[in-house]
Design a protein around this motif. Structure first.
Motif, PDB file in Angstrom:
ATOM      1  N   GLU A  10       0.821  -1.212   0.000  1.00  0.00           N
ATOM      2  CA  GLU A  10       0.000   0.000   0.000  1.00  0.00           C
ATOM      3  C   GLU A  10       0.854   1.261   0.000  1.00  0.00           C
ATOM      4  OE1 GLU A  10      -2.553  -0.267   3.374  1.00  0.00           O
ATOM      5  OE2 GLU A  10      -3.771  -1.878   2.513  1.00  0.00           O
ATOM      6  N   LYS A  11       1.976   1.247   0.726  1.00  0.00           N
ATOM      7  CA  LYS A  11       2.863   2.418   0.799  1.00  0.00           C
ATOM      8  C   LYS A  11       3.766   2.540  -0.420  1.00  0.00           C
ATOM      9  CE  LYS A  11       3.008   2.605   5.809  1.00  0.00           C
ATOM     10  NZ  LYS A  11       3.843   2.541   7.014  1.00  0.00           N
ATOM     11  N   GLY A  12       3.775   1.540  -1.299  1.00  0.00           N
ATOM     12  CA  GLY A  12       4.596   1.593  -2.502  1.00  0.00           C
ATOM     13  C   GLY A  12       6.054   1.266  -2.252  1.00  0.00           C
ATOM     14  N   ILE A  13       6.351   0.551  -1.168  1.00  0.00           N
ATOM     15  CA  ILE A  13       7.730   0.206  -0.844  1.00  0.00           C
ATOM     16  C   ILE A  13       8.263  -0.841  -1.809  1.00  0.00           C
ATOM     17  CG2 ILE A  13       9.200  -0.833   0.929  1.00  0.00           C
ATOM     18  CD1 ILE A  13       7.356   0.509   3.001  1.00  0.00           C
ATOM     19  N   PHE A  14       7.429  -1.808  -2.138  1.00  0.00           N
ATOM     20  CA  PHE A  14       7.814  -2.803  -3.128  1.00  0.00           C
ATOM     21  C   PHE A  14       6.562  -3.390  -3.743  1.00  0.00           C
ATOM     22  CE2 PHE A  14       7.088  -5.551   0.492  1.00  0.00           C
ATOM     23  CZ  PHE A  14       6.560  -6.697  -0.073  1.00  0.00           C
ATOM     24  N   GLU A  15       6.758  -4.179  -4.760  1.00  0.00           N
ATOM     25  CA  GLU A  15       5.649  -4.877  -5.383  1.00  0.00           C
ATOM     26  C   GLU A  15       6.063  -6.317  -5.649  1.00  0.00           C
ATOM     27  OE1 GLU A  15       5.056  -3.971  -9.730  1.00  0.00           O
ATOM     28  OE2 GLU A  15       6.319  -2.268  -9.166  1.00  0.00           O
ATOM     29  N   ILE A  16       5.101  -7.208  -5.598  1.00  0.00           N
ATOM     30  CA  ILE A  16       5.381  -8.616  -5.855  1.00  0.00           C
ATOM     31  C   ILE A  16       5.266  -8.856  -7.352  1.00  0.00           C
ATOM     32  CG2 ILE A  16       4.600 -10.965  -5.439  1.00  0.00           C
ATOM     33  CD1 ILE A  16       3.617 -10.015  -2.697  1.00  0.00           C
ATOM     34  N   VAL A  17       6.332  -9.385  -7.932  1.00  0.00           N
ATOM     35  CA  VAL A  17       6.389  -9.627  -9.371  1.00  0.00           C
ATOM     36  C   VAL A  17       6.632 -11.121  -9.588  1.00  0.00           C
ATOM     37  CG1 VAL A  17       7.623  -9.069 -11.499  1.00  0.00           C
ATOM     38  CG2 VAL A  17       7.352  -7.340  -9.738  1.00  0.00           C
ATOM     39  N   PRO A  18       5.832 -11.762 -10.431  1.00  0.00           N
ATOM     40  CA  PRO A  18       6.083 -13.182 -10.721  1.00  0.00           C
ATOM     41  C   PRO A  18       7.454 -13.362 -11.380  1.00  0.00           C
ATOM     42  CG  PRO A  18       3.910 -12.520 -11.507  1.00  0.00           C
ATOM     43  CD  PRO A  18       4.623 -11.283 -11.078  1.00  0.00           C
ATOM     44  N   ARG A  19       8.131 -14.435 -11.035  1.00  0.00           N
ATOM     45  CA  ARG A  19       9.472 -14.675 -11.594  1.00  0.00           C
ATOM     46  C   ARG A  19       9.464 -14.723 -13.118  1.00  0.00           C
ATOM     47  NH1 ARG A  19      13.784 -16.391  -8.230  1.00  0.00           N
ATOM     48  NH2 ARG A  19      13.089 -16.616  -6.097  1.00  0.00           N
ATOM     49  N   SER A  20       8.354 -15.138 -13.704  1.00  0.00           N
ATOM     50  CA  SER A  20       8.281 -15.224 -15.168  1.00  0.00           C
ATOM     51  C   SER A  20       8.336 -13.845 -15.823  1.00  0.00           C
ATOM     52  CB  SER A  20       7.001 -15.949 -15.590  1.00  0.00           C
ATOM     53  OG  SER A  20       5.861 -15.249 -15.111  1.00  0.00           O
ATOM     54  N   GLN A  21       8.022 -12.779 -15.070  1.00  0.00           N
ATOM     55  CA  GLN A  21       8.038 -11.420 -15.619  1.00  0.00           C
ATOM     56  C   GLN A  21       9.345 -10.676 -15.353  1.00  0.00           C
ATOM     57  OE1 GLN A  21       4.635  -9.291 -14.230  1.00  0.00           O
ATOM     58  NE2 GLN A  21       3.173 -10.658 -15.218  1.00  0.00           N
ATOM     59  N   VAL A  22      10.270 -11.296 -14.632  1.00  0.00           N
ATOM     60  CA  VAL A  22      11.542 -10.648 -14.319  1.00  0.00           C
ATOM     61  C   VAL A  22      12.496 -10.851 -15.504  1.00  0.00           C
ATOM     62  CG1 VAL A  22      13.513 -10.623 -12.759  1.00  0.00           C
ATOM     63  CG2 VAL A  22      11.222 -11.027 -11.859  1.00  0.00           C
ATOM     64  N   PRO A  23      13.045  -9.747 -16.059  1.00  0.00           N
ATOM     65  CA  PRO A  23      13.995  -9.887 -17.165  1.00  0.00           C
ATOM     66  C   PRO A  23      15.234 -10.699 -16.757  1.00  0.00           C
ATOM     67  CG  PRO A  23      13.318  -7.601 -16.908  1.00  0.00           C
ATOM     68  CD  PRO A  23      12.796  -8.350 -15.732  1.00  0.00           C
ATOM     69  N   ILE A  24      15.897 -11.289 -17.712  1.00  0.00           N
ATOM     70  CA  ILE A  24      17.061 -12.142 -17.452  1.00  0.00           C
ATOM     71  C   ILE A  24      18.197 -11.346 -16.813  1.00  0.00           C
ATOM     72  CG2 ILE A  24      18.822 -13.574 -18.567  1.00  0.00           C
ATOM     73  CD1 ILE A  24      16.717 -14.284 -20.670  1.00  0.00           C
ATOM     74  N   TYR A  25      18.377 -10.081 -17.202  1.00  0.00           N
ATOM     75  CA  TYR A  25      19.500  -9.281 -16.699  1.00  0.00           C
ATOM     76  C   TYR A  25      19.264  -8.750 -15.277  1.00  0.00           C
ATOM     77  CZ  TYR A  25      16.479  -5.510 -18.349  1.00  0.00           C
ATOM     78  OH  TYR A  25      15.416  -4.684 -18.566  1.00  0.00           O
ATOM     79  N   GLN A  26      18.089  -8.978 -14.712  1.00  0.00           N
ATOM     80  CA  GLN A  26      17.826  -8.560 -13.339  1.00  0.00           C
ATOM     81  C   GLN A  26      17.717  -9.787 -12.452  1.00  0.00           C
ATOM     82  OE1 GLN A  26      14.277  -6.189 -13.484  1.00  0.00           O
ATOM     83  NE2 GLN A  26      15.412  -4.304 -13.847  1.00  0.00           N
ATOM     84  N   LYS A  27      18.113  -9.619 -11.183  1.00  0.00           N
ATOM     85  CA  LYS A  27      17.981 -10.740 -10.267  1.00  0.00           C
ATOM     86  C   LYS A  27      16.905 -10.455  -9.227  1.00  0.00           C
ATOM     87  CE  LYS A  27      21.998  -9.244  -7.667  1.00  0.00           C
ATOM     88  NZ  LYS A  27      23.267  -9.631  -7.131  1.00  0.00           N
ATOM     89  N   VAL A  28      16.305 -11.508  -8.749  1.00  0.00           N
ATOM     90  CA  VAL A  28      15.266 -11.402  -7.736  1.00  0.00           C
ATOM     91  C   VAL A  28      15.943 -11.373  -6.374  1.00  0.00           C
ATOM     92  CG1 VAL A  28      13.255 -12.518  -6.739  1.00  0.00           C
ATOM     93  CG2 VAL A  28      13.640 -12.643  -9.194  1.00  0.00           C
ATOM     94  N   LEU A  29      15.606 -10.373  -5.578  1.00  0.00           N
ATOM     95  CA  LEU A  29      16.204 -10.254  -4.257  1.00  0.00           C
ATOM     96  C   LEU A  29      15.407 -11.070  -3.244  1.00  0.00           C
ATOM     97  CD1 LEU A  29      17.020  -6.454  -4.141  1.00  0.00           C
ATOM     98  CD2 LEU A  29      18.552  -8.345  -4.614  1.00  0.00           C
ATOM     99  N   CYS A  30      16.111 -11.764  -2.411  1.00  0.00           N
ATOM    100  CA  CYS A  30      15.479 -12.529  -1.344  1.00  0.00           C
ATOM    101  C   CYS A  30      15.206 -11.595  -0.171  1.00  0.00           C
ATOM    102  CB  CYS A  30      16.385 -13.662  -0.900  1.00  0.00           C
ATOM    103  SG  CYS A  30      16.732 -14.842  -2.195  1.00  0.00           S
ATOM    104  N   VAL A  31      14.288 -11.996   0.675  1.00  0.00           N
ATOM    105  CA  VAL A  31      13.981 -11.209   1.858  1.00  0.00           C
ATOM    106  C   VAL A  31      14.215 -12.047   3.101  1.00  0.00           C
ATOM    107  CG1 VAL A  31      12.320  -9.717   0.705  1.00  0.00           C
ATOM    108  CG2 VAL A  31      11.533 -11.818   1.782  1.00  0.00           C
ATOM    109  N   ILE A  32      14.431 -11.347   4.201  1.00  0.00           N
ATOM    110  CA  ILE A  32      14.636 -11.990   5.495  1.00  0.00           C
ATOM    111  C   ILE A  32      13.547 -11.481   6.433  1.00  0.00           C
ATOM    112  CG2 ILE A  32      16.192 -12.199   7.458  1.00  0.00           C
ATOM    113  CD1 ILE A  32      18.493 -11.659   5.517  1.00  0.00           C
TER     114      ILE A  32
END
Length: 94
Positions: A10-32
């Motif tokens: 809601e605050k716009g801090i992040f958004e959930i993106v399906p892995r299939s939509q992530v470009p190859i040159y970008q990596k998905v960051l893990c969270v703790i």
């Protein structure tokens, strides 16, 4: 945890993106997830708290992020420091 995720979306801090939509040159960051419990002096748990953070060990400056969070200073603190500097005869500059 779901409430925390909803608040951050809601605050716009992040958004959930399906892995299939992530470009190859970008990596998905893990969270703790950090979970804490607030307790009374009797030991009774009265509040469950959870916080999510990006796994910073896997990030590269300029690629995964461009800016970092910096806490804001209170004006009263700046005024006190300026008064102390003046009383001690220190030179101040911006």
């Amino acid at each position: 945890m779901e409430e925390e995720i909803e608040r951050m979306i809601e605050k716009g801090i992040f958004e959930i993106v399906p892995r299939s939509q992530v470009p190859i040159y970008q990596k998905v960051l893990c969270v703790i997830w950090s979970n804490r419990h607030k307790t009374k002096s009797t030991g009774e748990v009265y509040c469950h708290m959870s916080q999510v953070c990006a796994d910073g060990n896997r990030q590269t400056a300029g690629i995964d992020y461009n800016e970092t969070y910096s806490p804001a200073v209170q004006w009263s603190t700046i005024r006190i420091l300026l008064v102390l500097a003046q009383l001690k005869g220190f030179k101040t500059r911006q």
